[in-house]
Structures are given as C-alpha cells and as structure tokens.
Design an enzyme around this catalytic site. Sequence first.
Site, PDB file in Angstrom:
ATOM      1  N   ASN A  53       0.728  -1.127   0.261  1.00 34.56           N
ATOM      2  CA  ASN A  53      -0.168  -0.297   0.194  1.00 34.56           C
ATOM      3  C   ASN A  53       0.440   1.770  -0.412  1.00 34.56           C
ATOM      4  O   ASN A  53       1.614   1.365   0.881  1.00 34.56           O
ATOM      5  CB  ASN A  53      -1.354  -0.087   1.278  1.00 34.56           C
ATOM      6  N   VAL A  54       0.561   2.284  -1.131  1.00 32.27           N
ATOM      7  CA  VAL A  54       1.740   2.377  -0.550  1.00 32.27           C
ATOM      8  C   VAL A  54       1.945   3.841  -0.696  1.00 32.27           C
ATOM      9  O   VAL A  54       2.635   4.942   0.002  1.00 32.27           O
ATOM     10  CB  VAL A  54       1.751   3.483  -2.850  1.00 32.27           C
ATOM     11  N   TYR A 145      -8.501  14.386  -9.025  1.00 36.01           N
ATOM     12  CA  TYR A 145      -7.804  13.361  -9.182  1.00 36.01           C
ATOM     13  C   TYR A 145      -6.851  14.120 -10.033  1.00 36.01           C
ATOM     14  O   TYR A 145      -5.193  14.238 -10.201  1.00 36.01           O
ATOM     15  CB  TYR A 145      -8.251  12.903 -10.197  1.00 36.01           C
TER      16      TYR A 145
END
Length: 239
Positions: A53-54, A145
């Site tokens: 999980n970055v 985003y």
Amino acid sequence: MRLQGKVALITGAAAGIGRQTAELFLKEGATVIACDMAPIIDAHERLEVCELNVTDPAKCTEVFQHAVEKYGQIDVLVNNAGITRDAMTAKMTDEQWDDVMSVNLKGVFNLTRHIGPHMAEIGAGSIINIASVVGEFGNIGQANYAATKAGVYGVTKSWAKEFARKGAAVRVNAVSPGYIMTDILKTVSEELLGKFAKQTMLGRLGEPEEIAKVILFLASDEASYITGQNISVNGGMRL
C-alpha cells in the site's frame, strides 16, 4: 534486452499499464519487483511479487530496504499506482479528496523519497511517474484526480533537478496517458467510449501496452538525455 541486468520496482503492477510494463520489462531482461495491493499471480524467475500500500510510509521503507539488501540497487522506479474517486466538486467528500491525494501524490513521494537519493548515491537511475492527460487538461468531476496528476508534473521537475544536482545520471520523467483501455474504462458504456475516441486525432482509444512501450523507452539507456519531461501519449487528444 534493453534492461539486461537492471532492477526495476513497479507499483500498481497487478493490472493495466502496470502489469503490461512489468511483463515488457521482464522480456527486456530486467529483474522486476512488482508491487500492488491486489494479488499478482504471475510467476517468472526474475519476478518478485510484493504486497504494498503506497500510502503506508513504513511499508514503503521496508520494501525499499528489502530490495536494496537483496539486489544491491534499484535502477528503475515506475510510480504507477493510482485511484479515482470522482464527484462534482460541490458533492466531493473529504474522504474522496484525501484518498486520491494519499495514493496518487503522497504514494509517489513515499517510495521516491528513498529510491531517488539511492539512485543519486549509486550514480544513475530512471524514475518514471505516471501522470494523466487529466493533469494537463482537467476534467469535470475529477478535481481531486486532476490536482494529483498536475502535482506529479511538479515533483517530476523538482526531482529531475534534485537527484542529478551532484552529477549523478539520474533521470526523472512523467508519462501522461490519455484514454487507455484499462479495467476502469471497461466499465464505461460503448457510447461514451465512442465519444472519448472521437476526441483523439487517431480516432481510437489506447492500449496499456502502448503506454508500457513509452515507459520502457524512458527506463532504458536509449533515453539517456531525457529528463524532467512529460511525455503525453494520448492519440492527439483534443479538448
């Protein structure tokens, strides 16, 4: 065998662009550390699968340290992991904003904060950050985003300067895909996909392997004089 003897770490490697990049890197001779939260069941003698999980700084540190201890160095980093949580701005929740920021921007930082200085120390390396055409043009319902992908351009420029400042041949570039037929687009109606295609000069959507080939080029020595750039791969997309 353009990546013969090189060690590459790829995030978001379970599907889409990340998976195609991992497969292409293996074909070109690299040892690949493929990281994702989703299962990766592929097997290859030069492939190591890593659950990551970055957004978890401690886990990113652990993965970096493991890779260096096992392989000696990391030559290529592809920051590909990313998510969308779309909503019109008036209806976007704090959670939707924060989730996208954590994965798409902080997630890029969490690994690069270790691997960039490591590359500077060993004297060479290539970092490829996956941005998006949305970071260039914006998009309705994707303010979160778009903000993260525009931010990717900023860190790409900064890191290109920072990691090469003492003479190391460390290159940092971004790739901005347009409408690519990944799993996300496979949920979109044929009518809308047709509209997306008409927005491009080539009149079609892209395929993940077409992005992977550009990533391969930037990772290889063929791109030895390219750094601090954003490469748009969007079929000639028009607003």
